[in-house]
Design a protein around this motif. Structure first.
Motif, PDB file in Angstrom:
ATOM      1  N   ASN A  20      -6.936   3.833   1.474  1.00 41.68           N
ATOM      2  CA  ASN A  20      -7.579   3.103   2.556  1.00 41.68           C
ATOM      3  C   ASN A  20      -7.303   1.608   2.415  1.00 41.68           C
ATOM      4  O   ASN A  20      -7.464   1.045   1.343  1.00 41.68           O
ATOM      5  CB  ASN A  20      -9.095   3.385   2.473  1.00 41.68           C
ATOM      6  N   GLN A  58      -8.204   0.674  -1.289  1.00 43.52           N
ATOM      7  CA  GLN A  58      -8.951   1.684  -2.033  1.00 43.52           C
ATOM      8  C   GLN A  58      -8.049   2.832  -2.463  1.00 43.52           C
ATOM      9  O   GLN A  58      -7.342   3.423  -1.651  1.00 43.52           O
ATOM     10  CB  GLN A  58     -10.097   2.214  -1.183  1.00 43.52           C
ATOM     11  N   CYS A  92       0.815  -1.223   0.000  1.00 45.35           N
ATOM     12  CA  CYS A  92       0.000   0.000   0.000  1.00 45.35           C
ATOM     13  C   CYS A  92       0.845   1.268   0.000  1.00 45.35           C
ATOM     14  O   CYS A  92       0.452   2.277  -0.577  1.00 45.35           O
ATOM     15  CB  CYS A  92      -0.916   0.040   1.206  1.00 45.35           C
ATOM     16  N   LYS A 112     -11.388   0.124  -6.147  1.00 42.35           N
ATOM     17  CA  LYS A 112     -11.110  -0.761  -5.011  1.00 42.35           C
ATOM     18  C   LYS A 112     -10.507  -2.060  -5.510  1.00 42.35           C
ATOM     19  O   LYS A 112     -11.093  -2.724  -6.355  1.00 42.35           O
ATOM     20  CB  LYS A 112     -12.413  -1.100  -4.278  1.00 42.35           C
ATOM     21  N   ARG A 142      -8.326  -2.013   4.129  1.00 41.71           N
ATOM     22  CA  ARG A 142      -9.188  -2.700   5.091  1.00 41.71           C
ATOM     23  C   ARG A 142      -8.983  -4.204   5.000  1.00 41.71           C
ATOM     24  O   ARG A 142      -8.650  -4.726   3.936  1.00 41.71           O
ATOM     25  CB  ARG A 142     -10.655  -2.359   4.826  1.00 41.71           C
ATOM     26  N   THR A 143      -9.171  -4.872   6.099  1.00 43.29           N
ATOM     27  CA  THR A 143      -9.003  -6.323   6.086  1.00 43.29           C
ATOM     28  C   THR A 143      -9.970  -6.972   7.076  1.00 43.29           C
ATOM     29  O   THR A 143     -10.369  -6.348   8.055  1.00 43.29           O
ATOM     30  CB  THR A 143      -7.552  -6.721   6.435  1.00 43.29           C
ATOM     31  N   ASN A 144     -10.328  -8.216   6.789  1.00 42.48           N
ATOM     32  CA  ASN A 144     -11.159  -8.959   7.734  1.00 42.48           C
ATOM     33  C   ASN A 144     -10.297  -9.861   8.621  1.00 42.48           C
ATOM     34  O   ASN A 144     -10.803 -10.705   9.343  1.00 42.48           O
ATOM     35  CB  ASN A 144     -12.214  -9.785   6.997  1.00 42.48           C
ATOM     36  N   HIS A 145      -8.971  -9.685   8.516  1.00 39.44           N
ATOM     37  CA  HIS A 145      -7.997 -10.494   9.254  1.00 39.44           C
ATOM     38  C   HIS A 145      -8.107 -11.977   8.939  1.00 39.44           C
ATOM     39  O   HIS A 145      -7.669 -12.810   9.713  1.00 39.44           O
ATOM     40  CB  HIS A 145      -8.120 -10.256  10.765  1.00 39.44           C
ATOM     41  N   TYR A 176      -8.238  -8.505   1.788  1.00 37.90           N
ATOM     42  CA  TYR A 176      -7.858  -7.111   1.951  1.00 37.90           C
ATOM     43  C   TYR A 176      -8.545  -6.284   0.879  1.00 37.90           C
ATOM     44  O   TYR A 176      -8.674  -6.737  -0.260  1.00 37.90           O
ATOM     45  CB  TYR A 176      -6.344  -6.939   1.798  1.00 37.90           C
ATOM     46  N   GLN A 232      -9.550  -5.792  -4.510  1.00 38.69           N
ATOM     47  CA  GLN A 232      -9.750  -6.794  -3.472  1.00 38.69           C
ATOM     48  C   GLN A 232      -8.706  -7.887  -3.636  1.00 38.69           C
ATOM     49  O   GLN A 232      -8.553  -8.471  -4.706  1.00 38.69           O
ATOM     50  CB  GLN A 232     -11.147  -7.387  -3.564  1.00 38.69           C
TER      51      GLN A 232
END
Lengths: 180, 163
Positions: free
Chosen positions: B88, B100, B74, B155, B90-93, B97, B157
């Motif tokens: 930005n 953005q 990133c 975005k 983001r991750t759900n761990h 990921y 993914q």
């Protein structure tokens, strides 16, 4: 993270490895798509031409350079301004023909060919042929028909990379009446 | 140092070449042909990403974990390749990921809205491949897809494949 997002100065310069590697991926793909090297050379030239006709607008807008008086001035601008701006190198201009309609650009190192080694079975591939198309396309948009080709290529065992440019003719303008 | 407009023009030519190549021979393209073009572009990007990351990580200390790698992608990687950081992450761990980028380099010239939205996928396939190739050489096998709702924001993914 948003700290730098508004930074715009000097943003036009980018990692040249991305460009070099992307170009490499393109040539690799073309070699897969076509049977022989000649066809690949032709395709690279065509793609270069398409780029050149657009790139000239970007170039004229950013460099604020006006019309060239003669071919010598054109040569200087290509080598010192255009190559510098887009590829970060300044080729030398040599080998003028007596009539002043033909010259050579000598590239000490060719950024397109940075990590390249040609395999033996591609001896007639002109790896950087895209450049010829770019130069031809760009000059055509400023009313100059020019013949561009590689005379020497360090990838093929020559000492230097040499692009030979020959002025063919001035393309007549067909402007609508009343426009300058 | 190369110039970005040169890369943008080259990228456009590559996209149109791949699509023309597929189209010649048959008249209309169906979804399958389009998917084939996209995966071809993706594969080209993959190879480029692999090469780039090797050059970029030469002087970097080794990474702690997956998140560390994603942060590197990133910040440093994105800056080198797309000239800005991801806006930005983001991750759900659990290996997914979402990156953005509100002003994605290859989309800024197209539109600032919904015009040409249907054309966006073909101009993103290469970049998806670049990201996937980079991750692959850092030891992470992944699937990378891109999604655009309003240009030039995009975005990406990344779904890491657990072996």
């Amino acid at each position: 993270m948003s700290r730098q997002s508004n930074r715009t100065t000097d943003s036009k310069k980018m990692n040249s490895e991305l460009f070099t590697l992307t170009y490499g991926a393109l040539v690799t793909q073309l070699c897969k798509d076509y049977e022989n090297d000649e066809e690949v050379n032709k395709q690279l030239d065509k793609m270069g031409y398409n780029i050149g006709v657009r790139l000239i607008e970007d170039f004229l807008a950013r460099s604020t350079i006006g019309r060239c008086q003669d071919f010598r001035e054109t040569a200087d601008i290509i080598a010192k301004v255009a190559f510098k701006m887009y590829m970060g190198i300044t080729p030398s201009v040599t080998n003028w023909s007596p009539g002043g309609d033909e010259f050579s650009l000598i590239l000490e190192n060719n950024p397109l060919a940075d990590f390249v080694e040609l395999p033996d079975n591609h001896s007639s591939l002109i790896y950087s042929n895209l450049l010829c198309g770019v130069l031809r396309g760009a000059l055509e948009m400023v009313q100059m028909a020019v013949d561009v080709k590689f005379a020497q290529d360090s990838l093929r065992g020559d000492n230097v990379t040499e692009i030979r440019m020959k002025f063919i003719k001035r393309i007549e303008e067909n402007l609508p009446a009343g426009e300058e | 140092m190369a110039d970005e407009s040169l890369f943008e023009f080259l990228h456009m030519e590559i996209v149109s070449h791949i699509f023309n190549e597929q189209q010649s021979g048959k008249g209309e393209m169906d979804n399958k042909d389009r998917a084939a073009c996209i995966s071809l572009l993706e594969a080209m990007g993959f190879r480029v990403g692999q090469g780039l990351i090797e050059r970029l990580t030469r002087d970097t200390p080794s990474f702690k974990d997956e998140l560390d790698i994603m942060k590197f992608i990133c910040k440093d990687f994105w800056t080198k390749v797309f000239r800005r950081q991801v806006d930005n992450l983001r991750t759900n761990h659990q290996g997914t990921y979402v990156l953005q980028d509100n002003k994605f380099a290859l989309l800024t010239q197209f539109s600032a809205g919904k015009q040409y939205l249907d054309q966006a996928p073909k101009y993103l396939a290469f970049s998806c491949g670049v990201v996937r190739g980079a991750l692959s050489n850092l030891g992470l096998e992944s699937v990378v897809t891109a999604e655009v709702s309003v240009m030039p924001s995009c975005k990406f993914q990344v779904v890491i494949q657990k072996l």
